[in-house]
Design a protein around this motif. Structure first.
Motif, PDB file in Angstrom:
ATOM      1  N   THR A   1      45.725-103.288 -21.198  1.00 41.35           N
ATOM      2  CA  THR A   1      46.464-102.612 -22.379  1.00 41.35           C
ATOM      3  C   THR A   1      45.353-102.063 -23.452  1.00 41.35           C
ATOM      4  N   THR A   2      44.256-102.375 -23.364  1.00 42.63           N
ATOM      5  CA  THR A   2      43.009-101.960 -24.309  1.00 42.63           C
ATOM      6  C   THR A   2      42.813-100.515 -23.730  1.00 42.63           C
ATOM      7  N   LYS A   3      43.031-100.151 -22.751  1.00 40.69           N
ATOM      8  CA  LYS A   3      42.510 -98.817 -22.225  1.00 40.69           C
ATOM      9  C   LYS A   3      43.530 -97.719 -22.647  1.00 40.69           C
ATOM     10  N   TYR A   4      44.775 -98.199 -23.445  1.00 39.92           N
ATOM     11  CA  TYR A   4      45.587 -97.285 -23.946  1.00 39.92           C
ATOM     12  C   TYR A   4      45.325 -96.883 -25.603  1.00 39.92           C
ATOM     13  N   ALA A   5      44.226 -97.843 -26.053  1.00 35.61           N
ATOM     14  CA  ALA A   5      44.178 -97.583 -27.585  1.00 35.61           C
ATOM     15  C   ALA A   5      44.036 -96.332 -27.851  1.00 35.61           C
ATOM     16  N   ILE A   6      43.221 -95.484 -27.294  1.00 40.67           N
ATOM     17  CA  ILE A   6      42.917 -93.984 -27.661  1.00 40.67           C
ATOM     18  C   ILE A   6      44.326 -93.268 -27.865  1.00 40.67           C
ATOM     19  N   MET A   7      45.168 -93.364 -26.811  1.00 43.21           N
ATOM     20  CA  MET A   7      46.457 -92.896 -26.924  1.00 43.21           C
ATOM     21  C   MET A   7      47.207 -93.283 -27.894  1.00 43.21           C
ATOM     22  N   PHE A   8      47.372 -94.618 -28.158  1.00 44.71           N
ATOM     23  CA  PHE A   8      47.887 -95.196 -29.358  1.00 44.71           C
ATOM     24  C   PHE A   8      47.679 -94.902 -30.657  1.00 44.71           C
ATOM     25  N   ILE A   9      46.379 -94.554 -30.816  1.00 38.65           N
ATOM     26  CA  ILE A   9      45.829 -94.084 -32.115  1.00 38.65           C
ATOM     27  C   ILE A   9      46.179 -92.656 -32.263  1.00 38.65           C
ATOM     28  N   ALA A  10      45.826 -92.020 -31.275  1.00 36.30           N
ATOM     29  CA  ALA A  10      46.102 -90.556 -31.469  1.00 36.30           C
ATOM     30  C   ALA A  10      47.370 -89.938 -31.587  1.00 36.30           C
ATOM     31  N   LEU A  11      48.332 -90.675 -31.080  1.00 43.98           N
ATOM     32  CA  LEU A  11      49.779 -90.447 -31.064  1.00 43.98           C
ATOM     33  C   LEU A  11      50.385 -90.962 -32.346  1.00 43.98           C
ATOM     34  N   THR A  12      49.829 -92.097 -32.685  1.00 43.93           N
ATOM     35  CA  THR A  12      50.403 -92.575 -34.215  1.00 43.93           C
ATOM     36  C   THR A  12      49.934 -91.557 -35.295  1.00 43.93           C
ATOM     37  N   PHE A  13      48.447 -91.180 -35.136  1.00 43.62           N
ATOM     38  CA  PHE A  13      48.099 -90.470 -36.191  1.00 43.62           C
ATOM     39  C   PHE A  13      48.728 -89.087 -36.016  1.00 43.62           C
ATOM     40  N   LEU A  14      49.074 -88.473 -34.876  1.00 46.06           N
ATOM     41  CA  LEU A  14      49.998 -87.193 -34.814  1.00 46.06           C
ATOM     42  C   LEU A  14      50.957 -87.482 -35.438  1.00 46.06           C
ATOM     43  N   THR A  15      51.903 -88.473 -35.331  1.00 49.11           N
ATOM     44  CA  THR A  15      53.130 -88.648 -35.969  1.00 49.11           C
ATOM     45  C   THR A  15      52.893 -88.391 -37.544  1.00 49.11           C
ATOM     46  N   PHE A  16      52.105 -89.157 -38.028  1.00 52.63           N
ATOM     47  CA  PHE A  16      51.791 -89.134 -39.496  1.00 52.63           C
ATOM     48  C   PHE A  16      51.474 -87.709 -39.740  1.00 52.63           C
ATOM     49  N   PHE A  17      50.682 -86.982 -39.148  1.00 54.28           N
ATOM     50  CA  PHE A  17      50.323 -85.612 -39.392  1.00 54.28           C
ATOM     51  C   PHE A  17      51.353 -84.764 -39.432  1.00 54.28           C
ATOM     52  N   MET A  18      52.298 -85.047 -38.486  1.00 53.89           N
ATOM     53  CA  MET A  18      53.488 -84.058 -38.564  1.00 53.89           C
ATOM     54  C   MET A  18      54.707 -84.210 -39.428  1.00 53.89           C
ATOM     55  N   ILE A  19      54.497 -85.485 -39.924  1.00 51.33           N
ATOM     56  CA  ILE A  19      55.318 -85.855 -41.123  1.00 51.33           C
ATOM     57  C   ILE A  19      54.620 -84.990 -42.270  1.00 51.33           C
ATOM     58  N   GLU A  20      53.289 -85.012 -42.366  1.00 48.75           N
ATOM     59  CA  GLU A  20      52.768 -84.323 -43.487  1.00 48.75           C
ATOM     60  C   GLU A  20      52.897 -82.953 -43.589  1.00 48.75           C
ATOM     61  N   VAL A  21      52.790 -82.211 -42.304  1.00 49.35           N
ATOM     62  CA  VAL A  21      53.235 -80.847 -42.324  1.00 49.35           C
ATOM     63  C   VAL A  21      54.556 -80.392 -42.493  1.00 49.35           C
ATOM     64  N   LEU A  22      55.753 -81.219 -41.869  1.00 54.37           N
ATOM     65  CA  LEU A  22      56.982 -80.826 -41.995  1.00 54.37           C
ATOM     66  C   LEU A  22      57.569 -81.045 -43.153  1.00 54.37           C
ATOM     67  N   ASN A  23      56.937 -82.290 -43.997  1.00 54.70           N
ATOM     68  CA  ASN A  23      57.504 -82.598 -45.106  1.00 54.70           C
ATOM     69  C   ASN A  23      56.547 -82.208 -46.560  1.00 54.70           C
ATOM     70  N   LYS A  24      55.574 -81.548 -46.252  1.00 54.47           N
ATOM     71  CA  LYS A  24      54.560 -81.021 -47.325  1.00 54.47           C
ATOM     72  C   LYS A  24      53.993 -82.511 -48.231  1.00 54.47           C
ATOM     73  N   LYS A  25      53.519 -83.377 -47.435  1.00 53.11           N
ATOM     74  CA  LYS A  25      53.077 -84.504 -48.016  1.00 53.11           C
ATOM     75  C   LYS A  25      51.862 -84.697 -47.460  1.00 53.11           C
ATOM     76  N   MET A  26      50.824 -85.390 -48.237  1.00 52.11           N
ATOM     77  CA  MET A  26      49.562 -85.222 -47.804  1.00 52.11           C
ATOM     78  C   MET A  26      49.144 -87.025 -47.850  1.00 52.11           C
ATOM     79  N   LEU A  27      48.620 -87.380 -46.561  1.00 48.29           N
ATOM     80  CA  LEU A  27      47.892 -88.920 -46.756  1.00 48.29           C
ATOM     81  C   LEU A  27      46.425 -88.866 -47.082  1.00 48.29           C
ATOM     82  N   HIS A  28      45.755 -89.814 -47.507  1.00 48.68           N
ATOM     83  CA  HIS A  28      44.512 -89.796 -47.709  1.00 48.68           C
ATOM     84  C   HIS A  28      43.911 -90.508 -46.548  1.00 48.68           C
ATOM     85  N   PRO A  29      42.502 -90.076 -46.131  1.00 49.09           N
ATOM     86  CA  PRO A  29      41.856 -90.749 -44.727  1.00 49.09           C
ATOM     87  C   PRO A  29      41.864 -92.062 -44.807  1.00 49.09           C
TER      88      PRO A  29
END
Length: 440
Positions: free
Chosen positions: A297-325
């Motif tokens: 399960t831990t070997k998929y950690a990079i995929m989970f982090i990347a896809l979850t961050f990508l989801t929040f980033f797409m929400i930022e771009v499509l809804n014109k909102k910005m999250l702090h690092p």
């Protein structure tokens, strides 16, 4: 470029998110090390219990061992040196039948599969005493022959090994003189100086062991029948059973091996052959190995982090909102906490229940946090759906071990297709004005 333009630059934010993803790999690696440490602790516990009860057993024998006194003359001094060699005779017929009585022993949170086994050995030897292949080596000491039975762990012997040899009752002696044959075992002195060539034998072996019970196919024809109440066996080694039946109440298995199936003859002199590579038998597998599944399960950690961050980033771009690092980092740490929850709970209640608890906990935590920082319910449900889909998909991959690669490849293909479809109209070179959401 001003700080404000850097914040609003899509490229700059992608770089920042990528850096945070890489940074989060450090604690992910530490979690993998923790899983390995707990697994090693379990192995140490198994060894500790096995050393007191009996380790994995490999039974080899019986073999008739006949000493040969060779005379060798040296080249320089022309002196005669007496050298003790051995001839090894394997049985023509070897029948083994028995039962394994399994049990689980606990040490703290760890469990070990142990067993007691009562085995009955029957068979016969045909020994030709006029063979030139034997007599040409030197003086054959037929009166000093002995029957050798190899046991990988002498600690597990419960009763004296009493052998009936040619209608004579004999008691075994610990240790084997010919160390090139077995590292440990028992021997029974026999006298072969008579005129007989056929010898029948029988004996019972009552031993303890752990995890596995293996045999060496030493007979010209070896037949083994084994039964047990253990319902999760793994048949392994050089040969698989000819017949086997596994039910909820246990298993039964039979093997039939001929001398043509192995790579050593019925008779040899010295240390020409090794028999350990032909061993086979059964392993008592525990139903669940939570450490192996948690490590996968831990070997998929990079995929989970990347896809979850990508989801929040797409929400930022499509809804014109910005999250702090920092908010991204908090979400990343929550994702990593999933693996420690999974590991700690699985040691007590099993992997599947632990996976459900960890998934609900982390999904609920991140979804609640996203509601606070994103505001709109649709965005919260987007995060909820993404996490639920990811954890459900990972669970399916873990169950389909043989098809994990193809399922993972198909999943990544569809994820990439969705991202490409959603972002097909975005101008990645432009900077967009997005307002920063509230920080929690």
């Amino acid at each position: 470029m001003s700080l404000n333009k850097v914040k609003n630059s899509i490229t700059a934010r992608l770089i920042i998110i990528a850096i945070m993803t890489i940074v989060l790999l450090i604690p992910a690696i530490l979690i993998q090390n923790l899983v390995e440490e707990r697994q090693e602790r379990r192995v140490e516990t198994e060894i500790e219990i096995s050393d007191k009860w009996g380790a994995s057993q490999t039974i080899s024998g019986p073999i008739v061992v006949v000493p040969i006194l060779e005379q060798i003359k040296t080249d320089k001094t022309n002196k005669t040196i007496h050298y003790r060699n051995y001839a090894y005779f394997l049985p023509d017929d070897l029948q083994i039948e028995g039962k394994m009585d399994p049990q689980i022993r606990y040490r703290g949170i760890y469990e070990v599969a142990l067993y007691s086994s009562l085995l009955q050995f029957n068979g016969s030897f045909k020994i030709k005493k006029d063979l030139d292949a034997v007599n040409s080596y030197g003086k054959v000491l037929w009166d000093q022959a002995f029957l050798a039975i190899g046991l990988s762990d002498m600690q597990g012997i419960n009763d004296l090994v009493k052998v009936k040899w040619a209608d004579q009752n004999k008691t075994s002696i610990p240790g084997i003189e010919a160390k090139e044959l077995f590292q440990s075992g028992v021997n029974i002195p026999i006298d072969l100086s008579d005129n007989k060539s056929n010898y029948d034998f029988s004996f019972a072996l009552n031993i303890n062991g752990s995890k596995q019970l293996f045999f060496s196919p030493l007979g010209k024809e070896t037949n083994i029948k084994l039964e047990s109440s253990w319902n999760n066996p793994s048949f392994s080694g050089a040969f698989l059973p000819k017949k086997r039946e596994v039910t909820e109440s246990g298993f039964s298995a039979t093997w039939k091996i001929l001398n043509l199936n192995r790579n050593y003859p019925q008779l040899w002199i010295g240390n020409q052959y090794k028999i350990e590579n032909s061993a086979f038998g059964v392993e008592l597998r525990l139903p669940v190995d939570e450490y192996q599944k948690t490590m996968r399960t831990t070997k998929y950690a990079i995929m989970f982090i990347a896809l979850t961050f990508l989801t929040f980033f797409m929400i930022e771009v499509l809804n014109k909102k910005m999250l702090h690092p920092i908010q991204y980092l908090l979400i990343g740490f929550a994702l990593l906490l999933f693996y420690t929850l999974l590991l700690s709970f699985s040691e007590h209640i099993g992997f599947q229940s632990s996976y459900i608890i960890a998934t609900i906990s982390i999904t609920g935590l991140i979804t609640s946090y996203s509601k606070s920082i994103l505001g709109k319910p649709i965005q919260m449900f987007t995060v909820l759906g993404t996490l639920t889909g990811l954890y459900s998909y990972l669970f399916i991959i873990l169950q389909l071990q043989d098809y994990a690669l193809i399922m993972g490849s198909i999943g990544l293909f569809f994820i990439l297709a969705i991202v490409m479809f959603v972002t097909r109209k975005i101008n990645w070179y432009s900077a967009i004005e997005i307002k920063q959401v509230s920080k929690v």
